[in-house]
Write a protein that holds these residues in place. Sequence first.
Motif, mmCIF file in Angstrom:
data_model
loop_
_atom_site.group_PDB
_atom_site.id
_atom_site.type_symbol
_atom_site.label_atom_id
_atom_site.label_comp_id
_atom_site.label_asym_id
_atom_site.label_seq_id
_atom_site.Cartn_x
_atom_site.Cartn_y
_atom_site.Cartn_z
ATOM 1 N N UNK A 83 0.826 -1.214 0.000
ATOM 2 C CA UNK A 83 0.000 0.000 0.000
ATOM 3 C C UNK A 83 0.857 1.260 0.000
ATOM 4 N N UNK A 84 1.925 1.248 0.767
ATOM 5 C CA UNK A 84 2.791 2.423 0.846
ATOM 6 C C UNK A 84 3.486 2.699 -0.482
ATOM 7 N N UNK A 85 3.959 1.644 -1.130
ATOM 8 C CA UNK A 85 4.558 1.816 -2.459
ATOM 9 C C UNK A 85 3.521 2.369 -3.440
ATOM 10 N N UNK A 86 2.305 1.816 -3.370
ATOM 11 C CA UNK A 86 1.243 2.261 -4.284
ATOM 12 C C UNK A 86 0.936 3.739 -4.078
ATOM 13 N N UNK A 87 0.781 4.142 -2.826
ATOM 14 C CA UNK A 87 0.458 5.538 -2.524
ATOM 15 C C UNK A 87 1.616 6.470 -2.844
ATOM 16 N N UNK A 88 2.821 5.924 -2.901
ATOM 17 C CA UNK A 88 4.000 6.731 -3.246
ATOM 18 C C UNK A 88 4.196 6.824 -4.749
ATOM 19 N N UNK A 89 3.366 6.123 -5.511
ATOM 20 C CA UNK A 89 3.482 6.154 -6.959
ATOM 21 C C UNK A 89 4.605 5.292 -7.504
#
Length: 255
Positions: A83-89
């Motif tokens: 999720x963190x990678x996804x939200x970081x683009x």
Amino acid sequence: MKSFRLLAPVFLGAMVTLTGCSSSESEEEKIVLANMGAQQLYDRASESMEVGNFSAAAQTLSALDSRYPFGPLSHQVQLDLIYSYYKSGKIDETLATVDRFIRLNPNHSDVDYAYYMRGLTNMESDSNLFQELLTIDRSDRDPSKSRQAFEDFRRLIEQYPNSKYAPDAKKRMLHIKDRLARYEIAIARFYMRRQAYVAAANRGRYVIEHFPDTTQVKDALEIMVSSYEQLGLEDLRLNAMKTLKLNFPESDFIS
């Protein structure tokens, strides 16, 4: 010009100072993380996520995942890292982490979430924020990522029909189908401009057969009518026109 020459050394000096500070802070951060235990690292990452600092959360979670790959928090760490990678683009990192989680934990209770995030990530990578802001239609761009996202959501729904992510996945699949249909229409219009009427008609028919529940059916039928007319295929033109009249009586092609 003199003013610039006088200010330049000061500006460059400031840049060097800032760069040095940034490098120093980065090293200090690594030292701090190195001295933390698993729970401390996870708590730190959770705090970063709560305030929306997903880049910092990803950095901490990555360190935690590397140091404690089989600890009691490992599964949750990997899910939060996705999720963190996804939200970081960070598209590539997200997909790599998703694939690793699915490969290592095929029977985990949250594997449906991993498939869902894979679909979201591939769908996101096909979008272009600037084009959307400027309302530029780029239906002709390569839809391979959208196709992959569709496959991800399809797999989620088939394997986990009762997943809480399934309803949203179904909605997104409808959006993706419309995206894929618009791509076919864009290519068909390209063929029309090139007077490649057989190819254009085939693209239109493909939309009718594979994407009948999208907003592009009217355009597909109109392209088929026009193409068959240019080719002198009267029976096919009449059949396409009949379908067009029945479903879209407001079409400009109907006279």
